[in-house]
Design an enzyme around this catalytic site. Structure first.
Site, PDB file in Angstrom:
ATOM      1  CB  VAL A  62      -0.942   0.024   1.216  1.00 25.76           C
ATOM      2  CG1 VAL A  62      -1.933   1.188   1.084  1.00 25.76           C
ATOM      3  CG2 VAL A  62      -1.683  -1.296   1.368  1.00 25.76           C
ATOM      4  CB  SER A  63       2.021   3.435  -2.543  1.00 26.92           C
ATOM      5  OG  SER A  63       2.598   4.711  -2.764  1.00 26.92           O
ATOM      6  N   PRO A  64       1.165   5.575  -0.182  1.00 31.67           N
ATOM      7  CG  PRO A  64       2.583   7.039   0.994  1.00 31.67           C
ATOM      8  CD  PRO A  64       2.509   5.633   0.439  1.00 31.67           C
TER       9      PRO A  64
END
Length: 809
Positions: A381-383
């Site tokens: 999961v990337s911001p």
């Protein structure tokens, strides 16, 4: 000594409703018992005494039933060396700390049954937990509290910021780029964790805990979507999104003081700050924690009639509570002109601590509000929610390999504030903060039930795992000694690697195999065990100068009523986390002997107690993107976790103990450090530490939103970390001669940057940049610097200096 007939026991007063807490009731009982012998001189008095005792005892049980738990929260500064030390996370040897964006903290909660078990959860503004840090913290807790807090009931979790100092882990792989072990990074973590737990312990009071959950849709995207799509379509169809969007929040309410804190778990990486950033930062989760703590202190505690946020979406700062007695601009300019920059002068270390903004605001008789934004299954999961694009063409990166023209170095994820990484960090932090506030204000489901826990150590290098076959029956497989694949070296879209590695490489190449073999050639058994991962580094079998990767890992279950926390020592991908949570929840709710209902909440606490990189599903492992290539113990790693957590869950349900397992090594005495120490600091002839190099212009007036920059002659921040203090400060003039601290290096709007003329130069400067927030009150301000210099013979001298005054209109 017995009292005379006319004396009255001071505790023997009429009881009014719930005014008497359980603790006062116990005091009353003890005092009454102490007086029993005195009153036995009269049979009638003895009768009335014992009748009163019976009534009070019944009342005490009622009072005790008014709360289920004792709760305590604590927080302490863990900001490490802000100079010379490589940052942990990106493994970029050129990313060296040189200042502070905002400070890092350890935040803890303790929950205890009044006469039963207790648990401790610590959230670190650090990349991950460290086995060695955990070992030393537990040693200190044992020396202080005996067996009250042990490896069984203490969980230490990292938020995964990639902007904190490294060198505090004990395995070679994780400290290579920091030039080995950094004692200062290690010590500040151990000290801060211990002190935050001590605070929480000393704050233990009757209270309640409420849980709430909700979706946050715009704070994370899947950075390895091609790997996620390799999971079975039937499984993917059960979920609306390819990342978890749910935040789970705990609200802690003290029976006397009301709300005292919140902890939440939400999955998104701490990579809003890029691999080139050099300022210490808690990234988006650390920012969210700072925003929420300030929001509570300024809008709930201090302004009970409003929960309004300040302009720009961030909490209003404390300048709003300081009356401004100056109404005319020319009067302000005249007043500011009378305060020129002061030359650097000696100071005490305590001066920096005393001027710290939040320290001056905290009420001495009330615990400060503690808010933690914890990490969970953030593996893929990337911001950087705008997606990944090629820096040369601006086009989206290759879907399967995240490359641009075959090169991974050109593919970068973009945050919502692109191209400003600080703005991206603020936005993702603010989105988590806003969701947390919403959940906090609406939290109404109380946690009820037991406090319990189970913990064990496992040797993941050779764990037997029983798998069910599709056609029936089962087979036994094994995990492998740790190894990293070629796709690991490619990095991710949050921080690409180098040397033309690429994600999704299940073949490797001849040149890098030759390089690998210079370190360690994996044997056929290891190659077959790790298949289809092509092994780049056989870290689990590399032992010189000491272990390169962990083999023995801790797993842990913590229960607080209907909340169950699964402490995992790594980064689970989205689907891995879902499978683990579902497996444990199913076991609890179907085999729990009625202990767990449909409202059971299961969360994963990632990067907890130690670190062992990633955990991908079997299907994601086949693709060998970054997460699969970084799944150390082979294709059956996730299945091993699920099997062993189910064992812990069974023991929890049935009240059975579990074996402690093999103890992890303590490698502190084997650590090697190649980081050059600070030899000495100096300034040019005729100048002092703390003298201003570049000041604000004379008769300056600044508007909100403007940038004010001042530079000082300084010294290396490694001389003293100024823990619970500050290197930078903005002060506002109150009256004609009193300076009030308003912003420090723990504030979003203030940046402390440190630099030296050359790598070996003893001369250095501190540049302090203040972006004036819209909430700043008109008035006269100045900027101040604190530091500590090192003499040629090792003496440490603290100093301070301040800029000329200026006007904010």
């Amino acid at each position: 000594m017995c009292s005379n007939d006319t004396e009255i026991n001071p505790y023997f007063q009429p009881i009014k409703g719930n005014e008497l807490s359980a603790w006062c009731t116990h005091l009353f009982l003890m005092e009454l018992l102490a007086w029993t012998g005195c009153y036995f001189r009269s049979p009638l008095r003895a009768f009335w005494l014992w009748l009163s005792l019976l009534l009070v005892f019944q009342y005490s049980k009622t009072v005790l039933s008014d709360f289920d738990y004792l709760i305590g929260l604590g927080s302490y500064d863990i900001t490490g060396p802000a100079a010379d030390v490589n940052m942990m996370g990106y493994a970029n040897a050129e990313q060296i700390a040189s200042g502070i964006h905002f400070r890092l903290r350890a935040r803890s909660f303790i929950v205890a049954e009044p006469k039963g078990k207790r648990v401790v959860f610590v959230n670190l503004d650090a990349c991950m937990a460290s086995q060695l840090v955990t070992i030393k913290v537990l040693e200190r807790l044992k020396a202080r509290y005996g067996d009250l807090y042990t490896e069984q009931n203490v969980a230490i979790s990292g938020i995964h910021t990639h902007a904190g100092p490294g060198g505090y882990l004990q395995y070679v792989t994780y400290i290579v780029t920091s030039l080995g072990f950094v004692r200062q990074s290690f010590d500040v973590l151990v000290d801060g964790i211990e002190k935050s737990i001590v605070q929480a312990h000393e704050n233990l009071r009757p209270g309640s805990i409420f849980v709430n959950k909700g979706e946050l849709l715009d704070a994370g995207v899947n950075r390895s979507p091609s790997a996620y799509l390799n999971n079975p379509a039937s499984e993917r169809s059960k979920y609306k999104y390819d990342v978890d969007k749910e935040m789970t929040l705990l609200k802690f309410v003290d029976d006397q003081w009301g709300p005292v804190g919140s902890f939440n778990w939400f999955a998104t990486h701490g990579t809003s700050m890029s691999r080139t950033n050099s300022l210490i930062s808690g990234d988006n989760k650390g920012a969210a924690a700072r925003f929420m703590e300030d929001w509570f202190e300024q809008n709930v505690t201090r302004s009970p009639d409003t929960n309004e946020l300040g302009s720009g979406g961030l909490p209003r700062r404390v300048s709003n509570i300081i009356p401004n007695s100056h109404d005319k601009h020319h009067e302000l300019l005249e007043l500011a002109a009378s305060f020129r920059s002061s030359p650097g002068r000696p100071a005490t270390r305590t001066l920096s601590v005393a001027r710290r903004v939040r320290g001056t605001l905290r009420q001495a008789d009330k615990p400060g509000f503690v808010s933690a934004f914890c990490q969970t299954n953030c593996g893929d999961v990337s911001p950087n929610v705008l997606g990944a694009f090629c820096t040369d063409t601006g086009l989206p990166c290759d879907f399967n390999h995240s490359t641009c023209g075959g090169k991974n170095e050109l593919c970068y994820g973009r945050g919502p504030g692109y191209p400003d990484e600080f703005e991206s960090t603020r936005i993702i932090g603010e989105r988590q903060f806003r969701k947390a506030v919403d959940l906090f204000e609406k939290a109404s489901e109380p946690l009820k039930g037991k406090v319990d826990y189970r913990h064990t150590y496992l040797d993941f290098s050779q764990l037997e795992v029983t798998l069910a076959k599709e056609g029936g029956g089962s087979e036994v497989v094994k995990t492998c000694p740790a190894a990293m694949g070629f796709g690991f070296a490619a990095g991710t879209t949050d921080g690409p690697g180098a040397f033309n590695f690429k994600q999704g490489d299940d073949q490797g190449n001849t040149f890098w195999r030759l390089v690998r073999n210079l370190l360690k050639t994996p044997d056929k058994k290891q190659v077959d065990c790790q298949h289809p991962k092509p092994i780049l580094l056989d870290t689990g079998e590399m032992k010189l100068p000491y272990d390169w990767a962990p083999s023995i890992l801790p797993i842990q279950i913590i229960r607080i009523g209907q909340l169950v926390i699964l402490s995992v020592p790594g980064e689970f991908t989205t689907m891995s986390g879902r499978r683990l949570r579902d497996a444990v929840r199913t076991m609890l709710t179907t085999s729990g002997n009625g202990q767990f209902g449909s409202n059971t909440h299961v969360v994963i606490a990632g990067l907890t107690n130690t670190y062992s990189q990633y955990v991908a599903t079997l299907e994601e492992y086949q693709v060998q993107r970054y997460e699969g290539a970084s799944t150390l113990y082979g294709p059956h790693t996730l299945s091993a976790y699920i099997q062993e957590f189910q064992k812990l869950a069974s023991a929890l349900i049935n009240g059975q103990p579990v074996e402690a397992g093999p103890q992890p090594p303590d490698l502190l005495k084997k650590q090697i450090s190649l980081l050059t120490p600070v030899v000495m600091d100096s300034t040019p002839a005729g100048t002092n530490f703390g003298d201003v190099i570049s000041d604000v212009p004379a008769n300056s007036t600044f508007k909100t939103g403007s940038n004010v920059t001042v530079a000082f002659w300084s010294a290396c921040p490694r001389n003293d970390l100024l823990t619970e203090g500050t290197f930078a400060l903005v002060e506002m003039l109150q009256g004609t001669d009193t300076w009030i601290p308003l912003y420090d290096d723990d504030d979003w709007c203030l940046r402390f940057k440190w630099s030296r003329n050359s790598k070996l130069s003893p001369r250095s400067k501190a540049t302090i940049e203040w972006t004036i927030p819209s909430s700043a009150s008109p008035g006269v301000y100045r900027i101040r610097h604190f530091g500590a210099s090192k003499g040629l013979f090792g003496s440490i001298l603290h100093f301070t200096g301040s800029s000329s005054a200026f006007v904010v209109a």
